[in-house]
Design a protein around this motif. Structure first.
Motif, mmCIF file in Angstrom:
data_model
loop_
_atom_site.group_PDB
_atom_site.id
_atom_site.type_symbol
_atom_site.label_atom_id
_atom_site.label_comp_id
_atom_site.label_asym_id
_atom_site.label_seq_id
_atom_site.Cartn_x
_atom_site.Cartn_y
_atom_site.Cartn_z
ATOM 1 N N GLY A 193 -6.129 38.091 -38.362
ATOM 2 C CA GLY A 193 -6.799 38.015 -39.587
ATOM 3 C C GLY A 193 -7.954 36.830 -39.385
ATOM 4 O O GLY A 193 -8.449 36.429 -40.164
ATOM 5 N N LEU A 211 -0.932 42.931 -45.644
ATOM 6 C CA LEU A 211 -2.375 43.549 -44.837
ATOM 7 C C LEU A 211 -3.128 43.747 -45.742
ATOM 8 O O LEU A 211 -4.354 43.304 -45.428
ATOM 9 N N GLN A 264 -8.913 49.618 -41.872
ATOM 10 C CA GLN A 264 -8.075 48.853 -40.728
ATOM 11 C C GLN A 264 -6.705 48.846 -41.086
ATOM 12 O O GLN A 264 -5.912 48.918 -40.003
ATOM 13 N N GLN A 265 -6.446 48.568 -42.221
ATOM 14 C CA GLN A 265 -5.051 48.598 -42.991
ATOM 15 C C GLN A 265 -4.440 49.929 -42.252
ATOM 16 O O GLN A 265 -3.151 49.911 -41.731
ATOM 17 N N GLN A 308 -5.905 40.937 -46.585
ATOM 18 C CA GLN A 308 -6.940 40.635 -45.417
ATOM 19 C C GLN A 308 -8.059 41.630 -44.900
ATOM 20 O O GLN A 308 -8.784 41.211 -44.332
ATOM 21 N N PHE A 309 -7.228 42.632 -44.920
ATOM 22 C CA PHE A 309 -8.091 43.577 -44.171
ATOM 23 C C PHE A 309 -8.810 44.896 -44.972
ATOM 24 O O PHE A 309 -7.919 45.317 -46.037
ATOM 25 N N PHE A 317 -5.481 43.457 -35.330
ATOM 26 C CA PHE A 317 -5.572 42.241 -36.566
ATOM 27 C C PHE A 317 -6.814 41.325 -36.303
ATOM 28 O O PHE A 317 -6.785 40.528 -37.346
ATOM 29 N N ILE A 359 -10.141 40.481 -37.634
ATOM 30 C CA ILE A 359 -10.868 40.629 -38.795
ATOM 31 C C ILE A 359 -12.447 40.750 -38.535
ATOM 32 O O ILE A 359 -13.227 40.144 -37.548
#
Length: 484
Positions: free
Chosen positions: A79, A448, A456-457, A451-452, A482, A484
């Motif tokens: 993250g 998830l 990306q998830q 943050q993403f 993970f 970011i």
């Protein structure tokens, strides 16, 4: 017999220390249930870290000690864009995972959160993998992380079964330090003598007082104490790797050993040998970010909130609330008077029951000042009274049950007494795994998404939800997902 040369004498290592090292080095984990649970533990704990990044109080503690430092082949912090040495990486990961009191729990004579060890395990495994690749060697894979996590859970949990460090004023993160030191030393490939040295160092290291978990000093250190402990473990393991000596009778030395100085002269007691029992029976926090002794009380309060709605009543119609509970709940989270911060509130059963009765929910945001200032909360807290049920306490300690029972009875101002709602096992308990795992995976997806971006998830989920594939995946490749 394993010995350490001290002042020209051959001294045998304390059996507690050598048993830990024997287990870490030699015990084969063959339990499918343990690996399945460790897999879900990995996902859930990483997800908890993603939710913690929503809170500035957590995020401000993350990153390198010196701003801007980037470590070649360092561990990646999910993250973020941080790439850190394994010691500071362990602190970052451990702090993120523990911040919201939402990762797994173990309840016994001592309670704690065994997945706190993931900070040291994952930081070390990621760094080692990147170092290995740079040297033309194979990286570690996620299966290695799961094995280390099972063994760290077992060490922490088995010691906790019969030994109450809280009763001598020590915080349970001492067990995170000991367990993390053992498994991280093994991940590093240390020899037996070196691991013995490292574990002995962990026992004699300075240990945290529980004062930051209790009134009048309850504070945010409880959210980073495990990160501190698991990072200290990595440091001690790296020192042992360089040849730093150990202390064979770190526990039993007269006057100066751990037992005499910090444990009232009493030896540690053990209920069972090390295996995979703890991981198989660990408790997941799935529904509520709340101290675990309150989980069933919160679930009961939500049911009673629905009952009140059906009756056309609200929390303001309540005259009193009787909470029938177990001894540990009363000792840890039965609180009267002012609550000063989120760390205080998420360790108060009255607060954690009041929120769902008033709002029909309990989330991490409900511990913040903007919610806590609602006068209805303290008014309702004042109407609650906890009493111990001896059977609840016995079932709490029964290794075949390990229940966390709470019963709530509401009396309304009009004299009506609602039927008591009793819940013995929270949704994260082994007895409710079938019900809990889909909820746990949904919790991971939600975290998830905090943050993403969606693409990306999808990449993270594709790797994470295929357990056989994930177990074979290099640790560094998974951690890269993970960033970011």
């Amino acid at each position: 017999m394993t010995t350490q040369t001290v002042r020209s004498q051959q001294i045998e290592f304390d059996k507690v220390i050598s048993d830990i090292v024997d287990y870490v080095m030699d015990y084969p984990i063959i339990s499918d249930l343990a690996y399945d649970t460790a897999y879900h533990c990995l996902l859930d704990t990483l997800g908890c870290g993603m939710e913690s990044l929503e809170y500035p109080a957590c995020k401000k503690l993350l990153g390198p000690i010196v701003p801007g430092t980037i470590v070649p082949n360092g561990t990646k912090i999910p993250g973020t864009q941080f790439q850190l040495d394994p010691v500071q990486g362990a602190f970052n990961l451990g702090t993120m995972c523990r911040w919201l009191d939402f990762n797994d729990t173990w309840l016994a004579a001592e309670w704690g959160h065994p997945s706190d060890n993931l900070g040291g395990i994952l930081a070390t495994a990621d760094w080692l993998s990147r170092e290995n690749i740079a040297k033309g060697k194979p990286p570690l894979v996620i299966r290695d992380v799961l094995t280390a996590l099972i063994k760290a859970h077992e060490i922490q949990g088995c010691i906790a079964l019969e030994n109450a460090f809280n009763q001598v004023g020590l915080d349970h993160v001492i067990l995170v330090k000991v367990a993390s030191t053992a498994v991280v030393s093994h991940l590093l490939g240390l020899e037996r003598e070196q691991i013995l040295n490292a574990v002995s160092q962990a026992w004699i290291d300075g240990h945290s007082l529980r004062t930051y978990r209790h009134s009048p000093n309850t504070g945010s250190r409880k959210s980073w104490a495990a990160g501190d402990a698991t990072s200290r473990a990595v440091r001690l393991a790296l020192m042992a790797q360089k040849g730093e000596m150990g202390y064979p009778t770190a526990l039993t030395a007269k006057t100066w050993g751990f037992y005499d100085v910090l444990f009232n002269g009493q030896p540690l007691r053990f209920q069972r040998p090390y295996g995979s029992y703890v991981m198989e029976n660990v408790l997941f926090k799935i529904s509520f970010p709340a101290e675990f002794h309150s989980q069933t009380a919160v679930e009961a309060a939500l049911q009673l909130h629905q009952t009140l709605e059906k009756l056309g009543k609200t929390a303001q119609d309540i005259e009193s609330i009787a909470i029938r509970t177990h001894e540990a709940c009363i000792r840890i989270i039965d609180k009267k008077g002012p609550l000063h911060n989120p760390a205080d509130r998420d360790h108060c059963i009255q607060y954690m029951v009041a929120i769902p009765l008033i709002f029909g929910r309990l989330t991490a945001a409900d511990y913040e000042d903007n919610i806590a200032k609602d006068e209805r909360i303290d008014a309702l807290r004042a109407k609650m009274h906890c009493t111990e049920d001896a059977q609840f306490t016995r079932d709490y300690h029964d290794p075949e049950k390990r229940s966390i029972s709470n019963g709530l009875t509401i009396t309304l101002k009009d004299g009506q007494v609602l039927d008591e709602v009793v819940i013995e096992y929270p949704v994260g308990h082994k007895r409710r795994r079938k019900e809990g795992i889909p909820l746990l995976l949904n919790k991971f997806r939600i975290n998830l998404a905090r943050q993403f971006p969606e693409a990306q998830q999808i990449r993270i989920l594709k790797a994470s939800l295929d357990k056989p594939m994930l177990e074979k995946m290099p640790v560094n490749e998974y951690m890269d997902l993970f960033v970011i």
